[in-house]
Design a protein around this motif. Structure first.
Motif, PDB file in Angstrom:
ATOM      1  N   SER A 247       0.769  -1.453   0.209  1.00 29.21           N
ATOM      2  CA  SER A 247       0.043   0.345   0.360  1.00 29.21           C
ATOM      3  C   SER A 247       1.315   1.130  -0.184  1.00 29.21           C
ATOM      4  O   SER A 247       0.777   2.411  -0.694  1.00 29.21           O
ATOM      5  CB  SER A 247      -0.642  -0.150   1.618  1.00 29.21           C
TER       6      SER A 247
ATOM      7  N   ASP B 271      -6.046  -0.832  -4.763  1.00 29.82           N
ATOM      8  CA  ASP B 271      -5.416  -2.236  -3.600  1.00 29.82           C
ATOM      9  C   ASP B 271      -6.095  -2.293  -3.104  1.00 29.82           C
ATOM     10  O   ASP B 271      -6.610  -2.492  -2.494  1.00 29.82           O
ATOM     11  CB  ASP B 271      -4.967  -0.034  -2.477  1.00 29.82           C
ATOM     12  N   GLU B 272      -6.488  -4.273  -3.221  1.00 34.11           N
ATOM     13  CA  GLU B 272      -7.016  -5.036  -3.083  1.00 34.11           C
ATOM     14  C   GLU B 272      -8.364  -4.318  -2.718  1.00 34.11           C
ATOM     15  O   GLU B 272      -8.879  -4.415  -1.990  1.00 34.11           O
ATOM     16  CB  GLU B 272      -6.101  -5.325  -1.582  1.00 34.11           C
TER      17      GLU B 272
HETATM   18 MG    MG Z   1      -2.264  -3.041   1.676  1.00 30.71          MG
END
Ligand code: MG
Ligand code: ATP
Length: 231
Positions: free
Chosen positions: A49, A168-169
């Motif tokens: 991240s 991000d995910e």
């Molecule tokens: Mg992360």
């Protein structure tokens, strides 16, 4: 050779925490070509991240250099970075980050308005329709399911036609089936608009769909790129 979409040269990130300085990323050098889809994988806490934040200019590198579309992010002011993001980047987070007091339509239209798009609300409506949410335009985030909220977030990120998409995910908070829908939409948006995509994921299946995968370990790029077939 055209400029790569993203170019990091010895980029490091350290932050001051309560317990003192934390070195989060160490000398990351990496180039992402225009139109490429890069997967970022690695254990929790490895810096995925944080790396995405550097690429998006949401954090400033402590040292090293980061250019996006040929422009040096490390020398831009906060305002300059915000403008650059507005004009060139779409960012999708695991937890959607929609504005709770705005309807789906308003969430998608706002960045378009900020970018000076005249028919922002018409464009936003079309964008919502393209993620299958024409009938949810007037709903607030709290009135939508997680998958629906993430589809709004995707519509919002892609509506301004960013040249770089950072995710991000994006499926981290969704069940497998809903996550699959989101991923199909994300890749479809990339294909439709020819964007460069950087995708953080814990999913091997998802990493397999990327052109290239980079594994982070303790804030560094792991020696060998992940052999996707072997995972
Ligand atoms: Mg992360
Ligand atoms: N604001 C901060 N201050 C101090 N340390 C931080 C801060 N943000 C992140 N870290 C630390 O930096 C490291 C990398 O965090 P990061 O969120 O980038 O990891 P990640 O790979 O995305 O993990 P996950 O898979 O769990 O999301 C972690 O050790 C984390 O504790």
């Amino acid at each position: 050779m055209p400029d790569p979409a993203l170019l990091l040269t010895d980029a490091s990130l350290s932050l001051m925490g309560n317990a003192g300085r934390v070195d989060i990323l160490h000398d990351i050098s990496l180039s992402v070509e225009t139109g490429e889809t890069l997967g970022l994988v690695g254990p929790s806490g490895s810096g995925k991240s944080s790396l995405l934040m550097l690429m998006g200019g949401l954090e400033q590198a402590s040292s090293g250099r980061i250019t996006a579309l040929g422009q040096d992010l490390t020398s831009m002011s906060e305002d300059g970075l915000a403008r650059f993001r507005r004009d060139n980047m779409g960012i999708v987070f695991q937890s959607f980050h929609l504005i709770p007091t705005m309807t789906a339509l308003e969430n998608v239209a706002t960045p378009l308005e900020l970018a000076g798009v005249k028919d922002a609300f018409d464009r936003a409506a079309a964008e919502l329709a393209s993620v299958g949410l024409a009938d949810r335009a007037d709903h607030y985030p709290s009135q939508m399911s997680g998958g629906e909220q993430q589809r709004v977030a995707l519509a919002r990120a892609s509506a301004p036609r960013p040249r770089i998409l950072l995710a991000d995910e994006p499926t981290g908070n969704l069940d497998t089936t809903t996550g699959q829908t989101i991923i199909d939409l994300l890749f479809a948006l990339r294909d439709k608009h020819g964007a460069t995509l950087v995708l953080v994921t814990h999913s091997n299946a998802l990493a397999d769909r990327c052109d290239r995968v980079i594994r982070l370990q303790d804030g560094r790029i792991a020696d060998k790129p992940a052999a996707r077939a072997a995972e």
